[in-house]
Motif scaffolding. Structure first.
Motif, PDB file in Angstrom:
ATOM      1  N   HIS A 233       0.798  -1.222   0.000  1.00 48.53           N
ATOM      2  CA  HIS A 233       0.000   0.000   0.000  1.00 48.53           C
ATOM      3  C   HIS A 233       0.832   1.274   0.000  1.00 48.53           C
ATOM      4  CE1 HIS A 233      -2.819  -3.026   1.877  1.00 48.53           C
ATOM      5  NE2 HIS A 233      -3.463  -2.627   0.805  1.00 48.53           N
ATOM      6  N   THR A 234       2.149   1.142   0.084  1.00 50.02           N
ATOM      7  CA  THR A 234       2.991   2.340   0.092  1.00 50.02           C
ATOM      8  C   THR A 234       4.382   2.019  -0.430  1.00 50.02           C
ATOM      9  OG1 THR A 234       3.985   4.057   1.487  1.00 50.02           O
ATOM     10  CG2 THR A 234       3.600   1.924   2.514  1.00 50.02           C
ATOM     11  N   THR A 235       4.953   2.964  -1.148  1.00 52.44           N
ATOM     12  CA  THR A 235       6.330   2.816  -1.624  1.00 52.44           C
ATOM     13  C   THR A 235       7.315   3.460  -0.661  1.00 52.44           C
ATOM     14  OG1 THR A 235       6.085   4.828  -2.951  1.00 52.44           O
ATOM     15  CG2 THR A 235       5.632   2.721  -4.045  1.00 52.44           C
ATOM     16  N   THR A 236       6.788   4.088   0.377  1.00 53.34           N
ATOM     17  CA  THR A 236       7.624   4.678   1.421  1.00 53.34           C
ATOM     18  C   THR A 236       7.595   3.766   2.640  1.00 53.34           C
ATOM     19  OG1 THR A 236       7.077   6.909   0.657  1.00 53.34           O
ATOM     20  CG2 THR A 236       7.975   6.699   2.890  1.00 53.34           C
ATOM     21  N   ALA A 237       8.756   3.451   3.187  1.00 56.66           N
ATOM     22  CA  ALA A 237       8.807   2.563   4.348  1.00 56.66           C
ATOM     23  C   ALA A 237       8.050   3.173   5.520  1.00 56.66           C
ATOM     24  CB  ALA A 237      10.257   2.294   4.735  1.00 56.66           C
ATOM     25  N   GLU A 238       7.233   2.366   6.188  1.00 56.13           N
ATOM     26  CA  GLU A 238       6.476   2.834   7.343  1.00 56.13           C
ATOM     27  C   GLU A 238       6.343   1.698   8.351  1.00 56.13           C
ATOM     28  OE1 GLU A 238       2.682   4.020   5.740  1.00 56.13           O
ATOM     29  OE2 GLU A 238       1.898   1.971   5.814  1.00 56.13           O
TER      30      GLU A 238
END
Length: 268
Positions: A233-238
């Motif tokens: 759901h995201t290309t940014t690490a979270e």
């Protein structure tokens, strides 16, 4: 999923129906992409201002279970030795299935559709890790994508789940004291995979036992099953949680046996 935004008058809608910042300094009202996985009939999700998300559910699952009402009579022996009877309905609910893991004399009292309430949870749109972890309590600790709620690994105050496992259906859930809820890996929508399970009350999402970032079981999880990486759901690490790949009672996997790593919010 039903999604609504609380928009500022200077914002503009993007192609996904969310609202994004126009550069005026009024912030953003864009929902996280993972919220699109929640069931559209049972769950309503909306922005509250620019920093909070409100999640409301009717508490009902979107899948089959022997805990939906049926024409069967169930009787279980209560804690005082008394018989507790769940009476028959006139017809089987469309999502009713016969029990295959549990049995009528082991199932908890009550049916899914006896519940006529709702649950509400408000979380930060960008949750952060707390300075220290905090323990989960009894009752709902999260909301699943199906619409039903998530419980921890206890059946009562300091009472482990072990003695109640026999009452769980094929997707590791049962009724009581209020509504249908999950304790273990809910196989109706995640089974040894990386599927989204739901959201924990501190605002962090929880996924299945595998992680999209590696395609296998993550090896860097903290004590609560959390780590920081990209997801589907995201290309940014979270930061997010996983069901830990640790076997419980030789065959199950507990959804969330650890502590909150963020700041928990009330589910009411």
């Amino acid at each position: 999923m039903a999604i609504a935004g609380v928009y500022s008058c200077t914002s503009s809608d993007d192609d996904n129906g969310s609202t994004t910042d126009d550069g005026s300094g009024n912030g953003t009202t864009e929902l996280h992409a993972a919220f699109a996985e929640f069931d559209s009939d049972n769950v309503t999700i909306m922005m509250s201002g620019t920093s909070s998300v409100n999640i409301e559910t009717n508490g009902l699952p979107n899948h089959t279970s022997p805990y939906w009402s049926s024409t069967n009579v169930r009787t279980i022996t209560g804690p005082n030795g008394n018989a507790v009877v769940t009476g028959p309905a006139a017809t089987d609910h469309p999502l009713y299935v016969d029990p295959i893991i549990t049995s009528g004399d082991q199932m908890a009292p009550g049916n899914i559709d006896d519940f006529n309430g709702s649950f509400s949870l408000t979380v930060p749109s960008s949750p952060t890790l707390a300075s220290s972890s905090s323990t989960t309590g009894l009752g709902a600790i999260g909301i699943a994508v199906s619409g039903s709620v998530i419980y921890n690994d206890e059946e009562g105050p300091n009472v482990p789940l072990d003695s109640a496992v026999g009452s769980l259906d094929y997707t590791a859930a049962h009724t009581g004291p209020q509504s249908y809820h999950y304790h273990l890996e809910p196989k109706a929508f995640t089974d040894d995979d990386d599927a989204l399970v739901g959201i924990i009350s501190d605002g962090f999402f929880i996924y299945g036992r595998k992680c999209t970032s590696t395609g296998t079981y993550p090896t860097d999880l903290d004590a609560s099953g959390g780590h920081t990486s990209t997801t589907q759901h995201t290309t940014t690490a979270e930061y997010h949680y996983h069901i830990q790949n640790t076997v419980y009672l030789n065959q199950y996997y507990i959804i969330f046996p650890g502590d909150y790593q963020g700041t928990p919010n009330n589910i009411q």
